[in-house]
Design a protein around this motif. Structure first.
Motif, PDB file in Angstrom:
ATOM      1  N   MET A 373       1.004  -1.288  -0.037  1.00  0.00           N
ATOM      2  CA  MET A 373       0.189  -0.228  -0.330  1.00  0.00           C
ATOM      3  C   MET A 373       1.443   1.296   0.347  1.00  0.00           C
ATOM      4  SD  MET A 373      -2.848   0.161   2.465  1.00  0.00           S
ATOM      5  CE  MET A 373      -3.208   2.507   3.121  1.00  0.00           C
ATOM      6  N   ILE A 374       2.606   1.441   0.561  1.00  0.00           N
ATOM      7  CA  ILE A 374       2.927   2.108   0.848  1.00  0.00           C
ATOM      8  C   ILE A 374       3.864   2.539  -0.603  1.00  0.00           C
ATOM      9  CG2 ILE A 374       5.371   3.240   2.447  1.00  0.00           C
ATOM     10  CD1 ILE A 374       3.802   2.046   4.842  1.00  0.00           C
ATOM     11  N   GLU A 375       3.841   1.809  -1.392  1.00  0.00           N
ATOM     12  CA  GLU A 375       5.316   1.565  -2.631  1.00  0.00           C
ATOM     13  C   GLU A 375       3.855   1.415  -3.728  1.00  0.00           C
ATOM     14  OE1 GLU A 375       6.641  -2.716  -2.102  1.00  0.00           O
ATOM     15  OE2 GLU A 375       8.255  -1.898  -1.325  1.00  0.00           O
ATOM     16  N   ASP A 376       2.534   1.633  -3.151  1.00  0.00           N
ATOM     17  CA  ASP A 376       1.336   1.914  -4.058  1.00  0.00           C
ATOM     18  C   ASP A 376       1.512   3.294  -4.097  1.00  0.00           C
ATOM     19  OD1 ASP A 376      -0.763   1.335  -6.030  1.00  0.00           O
ATOM     20  OD2 ASP A 376      -1.904   2.030  -4.237  1.00  0.00           O
ATOM     21  N   GLY A 377       1.331   4.296  -2.988  1.00  0.00           N
ATOM     22  CA  GLY A 377       1.038   4.907  -3.202  1.00  0.00           C
ATOM     23  C   GLY A 377       0.001   6.765  -3.428  1.00  0.00           C
ATOM     24  N   ARG A 378      -1.003   5.305  -3.596  1.00  0.00           N
ATOM     25  CA  ARG A 378      -2.213   6.060  -4.350  1.00  0.00           C
ATOM     26  C   ARG A 378      -2.678   6.355  -2.878  1.00  0.00           C
ATOM     27  NH1 ARG A 378      -5.284   1.645  -7.626  1.00  0.00           N
ATOM     28  NH2 ARG A 378      -4.162   0.116  -6.579  1.00  0.00           N
ATOM     29  N   VAL A 379      -2.990   5.795  -2.078  1.00  0.00           N
ATOM     30  CA  VAL A 379      -3.239   6.083  -1.127  1.00  0.00           C
ATOM     31  C   VAL A 379      -2.916   7.523  -0.045  1.00  0.00           C
ATOM     32  CG1 VAL A 379      -3.993   5.947   1.641  1.00  0.00           C
ATOM     33  CG2 VAL A 379      -4.622   4.346  -0.296  1.00  0.00           C
ATOM     34  N   ALA A 420     -15.807  25.244  -4.200  1.00  0.00           N
ATOM     35  CA  ALA A 420     -16.910  24.030  -3.985  1.00  0.00           C
ATOM     36  C   ALA A 420     -16.065  23.570  -3.506  1.00  0.00           C
ATOM     37  CB  ALA A 420     -17.394  23.494  -5.654  1.00  0.00           C
ATOM     38  N   PRO A 421     -16.234  22.074  -2.176  1.00  0.00           N
ATOM     39  CA  PRO A 421     -16.159  21.642  -1.360  1.00  0.00           C
ATOM     40  C   PRO A 421     -15.371  19.842  -2.640  1.00  0.00           C
ATOM     41  CG  PRO A 421     -17.524  21.585   0.099  1.00  0.00           C
ATOM     42  CD  PRO A 421     -17.946  22.372  -1.667  1.00  0.00           C
ATOM     43  N   GLU A 422     -13.814  19.326  -1.896  1.00  0.00           N
ATOM     44  CA  GLU A 422     -13.471  18.393  -3.486  1.00  0.00           C
ATOM     45  C   GLU A 422     -14.058  17.179  -2.568  1.00  0.00           C
ATOM     46  OE1 GLU A 422      -9.342  18.130  -4.034  1.00  0.00           O
ATOM     47  OE2 GLU A 422      -9.469  20.530  -4.601  1.00  0.00           O
ATOM     48  N   SER A 423     -14.042  16.246  -2.687  1.00  0.00           N
ATOM     49  CA  SER A 423     -14.555  14.703  -2.678  1.00  0.00           C
ATOM     50  C   SER A 423     -13.667  14.237  -1.809  1.00  0.00           C
ATOM     51  CB  SER A 423     -14.968  13.899  -4.305  1.00  0.00           C
ATOM     52  OG  SER A 423     -15.391  12.224  -3.281  1.00  0.00           O
ATOM     53  N   GLY A 424     -14.355  13.387  -0.865  1.00  0.00           N
ATOM     54  CA  GLY A 424     -13.268  12.420   0.315  1.00  0.00           C
ATOM     55  C   GLY A 424     -13.173  11.520  -0.029  1.00  0.00           C
ATOM     56  N   ALA A 425     -13.874  10.741  -1.575  1.00  0.00           N
ATOM     57  CA  ALA A 425     -13.847   9.156  -2.155  1.00  0.00           C
ATOM     58  C   ALA A 425     -13.260   8.436  -1.197  1.00  0.00           C
ATOM     59  CB  ALA A 425     -12.170   9.874  -2.767  1.00  0.00           C
ATOM     60  N   GLN A 426     -13.570   8.022  -0.148  1.00  0.00           N
ATOM     61  CA  GLN A 426     -14.196   7.117   0.337  1.00  0.00           C
ATOM     62  C   GLN A 426     -13.955   5.779   0.205  1.00  0.00           C
ATOM     63  OE1 GLN A 426     -15.188   6.958   4.304  1.00  0.00           O
ATOM     64  NE2 GLN A 426     -16.091   4.870   4.350  1.00  0.00           N
ATOM     65  N   GLU A 427     -15.123   5.859  -1.226  1.00  0.00           N
ATOM     66  CA  GLU A 427     -15.096   3.945  -1.610  1.00  0.00           C
ATOM     67  C   GLU A 427     -14.322   4.461  -2.465  1.00  0.00           C
ATOM     68  OE1 GLU A 427     -17.600   6.754  -1.080  1.00  0.00           O
ATOM     69  OE2 GLU A 427     -19.321   6.237  -0.271  1.00  0.00           O
ATOM     70  N   TYR A 428     -13.661   5.601  -3.176  1.00  0.00           N
ATOM     71  CA  TYR A 428     -11.780   4.939  -4.269  1.00  0.00           C
ATOM     72  C   TYR A 428     -11.250   4.470  -3.266  1.00  0.00           C
ATOM     73  CZ  TYR A 428      -8.175   6.531  -6.363  1.00  0.00           C
ATOM     74  OH  TYR A 428      -7.077   5.902  -6.761  1.00  0.00           O
ATOM     75  N   LEU A 429     -11.203   4.659  -2.653  1.00  0.00           N
ATOM     76  CA  LEU A 429     -10.212   4.921  -1.652  1.00  0.00           C
ATOM     77  C   LEU A 429     -10.101   3.211  -1.313  1.00  0.00           C
ATOM     78  CD1 LEU A 429      -9.317   7.611   0.300  1.00  0.00           C
ATOM     79  CD2 LEU A 429      -7.743   7.291  -1.417  1.00  0.00           C
ATOM     80  N   GLU A 430     -11.223   2.336  -0.552  1.00  0.00           N
ATOM     81  CA  GLU A 430     -11.725   1.769  -0.014  1.00  0.00           C
ATOM     82  C   GLU A 430     -10.807   0.634  -0.965  1.00  0.00           C
ATOM     83  OE1 GLU A 430     -14.933   2.741   3.661  1.00  0.00           O
ATOM     84  OE2 GLU A 430     -15.575   2.277   1.511  1.00  0.00           O
ATOM     85  N   GLY A 431     -11.477   1.185  -2.605  1.00  0.00           N
ATOM     86  CA  GLY A 431     -11.925   0.246  -3.326  1.00  0.00           C
ATOM     87  C   GLY A 431      -9.882  -0.315  -4.277  1.00  0.00           C
ATOM     88  N   VAL A 432      -9.462   0.608  -3.936  1.00  0.00           N
ATOM     89  CA  VAL A 432      -7.305   0.712  -3.489  1.00  0.00           C
ATOM     90  C   VAL A 432      -7.368  -0.569  -2.682  1.00  0.00           C
ATOM     91  CG1 VAL A 432      -5.554   2.446  -3.250  1.00  0.00           C
ATOM     92  CG2 VAL A 432      -7.152   3.218  -4.289  1.00  0.00           C
ATOM     93  N   VAL A 433      -8.024  -0.230  -1.421  1.00  0.00           N
ATOM     94  CA  VAL A 433      -7.189  -0.926  -0.319  1.00  0.00           C
ATOM     95  C   VAL A 433      -7.443  -3.075  -1.065  1.00  0.00           C
ATOM     96  CG1 VAL A 433      -7.192  -1.850   2.012  1.00  0.00           C
ATOM     97  CG2 VAL A 433      -7.020   1.083   1.828  1.00  0.00           C
ATOM     98  N   ASN A 434      -9.170  -2.911  -1.317  1.00  0.00           N
ATOM     99  CA  ASN A 434      -8.977  -4.175  -1.464  1.00  0.00           C
ATOM    100  C   ASN A 434      -8.932  -4.362  -2.968  1.00  0.00           C
ATOM    101  OD1 ASN A 434     -11.266  -4.729   0.061  1.00  0.00           O
ATOM    102  ND2 ASN A 434     -12.550  -4.006  -1.590  1.00  0.00           N
ATOM    103  N   ASN A 435      -7.957  -3.789  -3.788  1.00  0.00           N
ATOM    104  CA  ASN A 435      -7.842  -4.240  -5.007  1.00  0.00           C
ATOM    105  C   ASN A 435      -5.977  -4.649  -4.337  1.00  0.00           C
ATOM    106  OD1 ASN A 435      -5.458  -1.646  -7.401  1.00  0.00           O
ATOM    107  ND2 ASN A 435      -6.723  -4.300  -7.693  1.00  0.00           N
ATOM    108  N   ILE A 436      -5.264  -3.728  -3.435  1.00  0.00           N
ATOM    109  CA  ILE A 436      -4.560  -4.238  -2.999  1.00  0.00           C
ATOM    110  C   ILE A 436      -4.252  -5.443  -1.818  1.00  0.00           C
ATOM    111  CG2 ILE A 436      -1.886  -3.158  -1.590  1.00  0.00           C
ATOM    112  CD1 ILE A 436      -3.129  -0.284  -2.067  1.00  0.00           C
ATOM    113  N   LEU A 437      -4.779  -5.768  -1.393  1.00  0.00           N
ATOM    114  CA  LEU A 437      -5.246  -7.100  -0.511  1.00  0.00           C
ATOM    115  C   LEU A 437      -5.524  -7.654  -1.557  1.00  0.00           C
ATOM    116  CD1 LEU A 437      -5.806  -7.132   2.223  1.00  0.00           C
ATOM    117  CD2 LEU A 437      -7.725  -6.360   2.343  1.00  0.00           C
ATOM    118  N   PHE A 438      -6.603  -8.403  -2.313  1.00  0.00           N
ATOM    119  CA  PHE A 438      -6.780  -9.275  -3.260  1.00  0.00           C
ATOM    120  C   PHE A 438      -5.924  -9.763  -4.835  1.00  0.00           C
ATOM    121  CE2 PHE A 438      -9.757  -8.408  -0.405  1.00  0.00           C
ATOM    122  CZ  PHE A 438     -10.027  -9.365   0.588  1.00  0.00           C
TER     123      PHE A 438
END
Ligand code: XUL
Ligand code: CO
Length: 442
Positions: A373-379, A420-438
């Motif tokens: 996850m750290i090396e991937d860097g997206r989060v 305008a406030p920017e998206s917190g993108a929680q669902e995108y980030l949770e998807g990134v974590v699943n992508n790395i995890l699996f």
């Protein structure tokens, strides 16, 4: 030494495709991840009390697991048989550390603390003799100041000056034994440090006395050459209704208020975090940002049960987030103590090994995935980008304390309204974590 766990082989790494129940699938001690071996990242420890002591007794029934190791419980022969069993167990798993309470090591002599202390001297000599030439050493020690009925009104928080002396005596002796066994740390878990009702309790008085006991422990520890960390292990309740060390933030506030923050860090237990209605990761993060993430009691609770179930960790997602915090923290001064116990029906020697293989593999996989996850860097880059407005212009002035309330108000008036406030993108980030995890990498 006669072999106790006769049918169990030395546990080796065989990889994810192995179906050998007595092999690691992910824990490969010499594998290098982000510049350190897995063994260096994960100083695992065995909790003397659960592994060598707990027989599965619960409120409704007797023990189911035989931990007599061929001796009569309550004798020094049994205490020594536990040492033999513990060393064989740790060597078969490649675990180098153990944690203990004073009375996990020896049976307490309830009528005379002098005799308990003598037994501790004898047993710690025995441990030193038996671990000579091995890599086995103490991670941390502690005093059990919650089991004996004398502590029913607290230990450091007791209303009785005599009981306070006994708490002090136990801390002093447990420190002596910890230092003798080469311990890296010394833990205070405030089992009875709290209250049931304010109708009989002076909270300020009790907290001052606890802090005073901790100061005396630091002074004594340093005087006998203890250079390691002292730890508070937060827990919100159980056995008390209100426990003073509720969570990391509360414990940190207490340590700072009483000037103990230079000598103390925190020992964060996963199941205590969830009892406090936090995630394990939250407690680790709060400790880390205060420079106080010291050690970890690796276990997990059950969200359907409201108590400290102390299960062996199998939740890879939580382990990944834990290891993410630990890697970001630059490691731990302590280690990963399996303050975990087998379920009551898992009552064989083989179950003891399966539990540790599960826990060690869970954290090894968590480490692999956290590093990815750290090396991937997206989060991390998302988070960095999220606060980018503070890198330049008025944002940088805020961060550098170079502005005033009036200047900021002026800025707001000139803007009329913010972008305008920017998206917190929680669902995108949770998807990134699943992508790395699996992902198939590991
Ligand atoms: C109790 C607990 C203790 C401490 C040491 O919940 O976690 O075993 O770890 O006293
Ligand atoms: Co614990």
């Amino acid at each position: 030494m006669t072999e106790i766990f006769k049918d169990i082989p030395v546990i080796k790494f065989e990889g994810r495709d192995s179906n050998n129940p007595f092999a690691f699938k992910y824990y490969d001690p010499e594998r290098v991840i982000m510049g350190k071996t897995m063994k260096e990242h994960l100083p695992f420890a065995m909790a003397w009390w659960h592994n060598l002591g707990a027989s599965g007794v619960d409120m409704f029934g007797a023990g189911t697991a035989d931990k007599s190791f061929g001796q009569v419980p309550g004798t020094m022969e049994h205490a020594k048989a536990k040492v033999d069993a513990g060393i064989e167990f740790m060597q078969k798993l490649g675990i180098e550390y153990y944690c203990f309470h004073d009375v996990d090591l020896v049976p307490e002599c309830v009528d005379d603390i002098n005799e308990t202390n003598r037994r501790l001297d004898e047993l710690s000599d025995y441990i030193l003799e038996k671990t000579k030439g091995t890599n086995i050493k103490c991670l941390w020690g502690t005093a059990n100041m919650f089991g004996n009925p004398r502590f029913m009104n607290g230990a450091g928080s007791t209303n009785s000056a005599e009981v306070y002396c006994f708490a002090a005596a136990q801390v002093k002796k447990a420190l002596d034994i910890t230092v003798k066994l080469g311990g890296r740390g010394y833990v205070f878990w405030g089992g009875r440090e709290g209250y049931e009702t304010l109708l009989n309790t002076d909270v300020k008085f009790e907290q001052e006395n606890i802090a005073n006991l901790m100061h005396m422990a630091v002074d004594y520890g340093r005087s006998i050459g203890f250079t390691g960390d002292f730890y508070i292990e937060p827990k919100p309740k159980e056995p008390m209704k209100h426990q003073y060390d509720f969570d990391a933030a509360t414990a940190i506030g207490f340590l700072k208020q009483y000037g103990l923050d230079k000598d103390f860090k925190l020992n964060i237990e996963a199941n205590h975090a969830t009892l406090a209605q936090h995630t394990f990761q939250h407690e680790l993060r709060i400790s880390a940002i205060n420079g106080m993430l010291g050690s970890i009691d690796a276990n997990q609770g059950d969200p359907l049960l409201g108590w400290d179930t102390d299960e062996f960790p199998c939740n890879v997602y939580d382990a990944m987030m834990c290891m993410y915090e630990v890697l970001k923290n630059g490691g731990l001064t302590g280690g990963f103590n399996f303050d975990s116990k087998n379920r009551r029906p898992s009552n064989t020697y083989a179950d003891m090994f399966h539990a540790f293989i599960l826990g060690m593999d869970t954290f090894a996989l968590g480490l692999i995935k956290a590093a990815e996850m750290i090396e991937d860097g997206r989060v991390d880059s998302f988070i960095e980008h999220r606060y980018a407005s503070f890198s330049t212009g008025i944002g940088a002035k805020i961060r550098n304390h170079e502005t005033t309330l009036a200047e900021l108000a002026q800025c707001a008036c000139e803007l009329k309204k913010p972008a305008a406030p920017e998206s917190g993108a929680q669902e995108y980030l949770e998807g990134v974590v699943n992508n790395i995890l699996f992902s198939s990498k590991n």
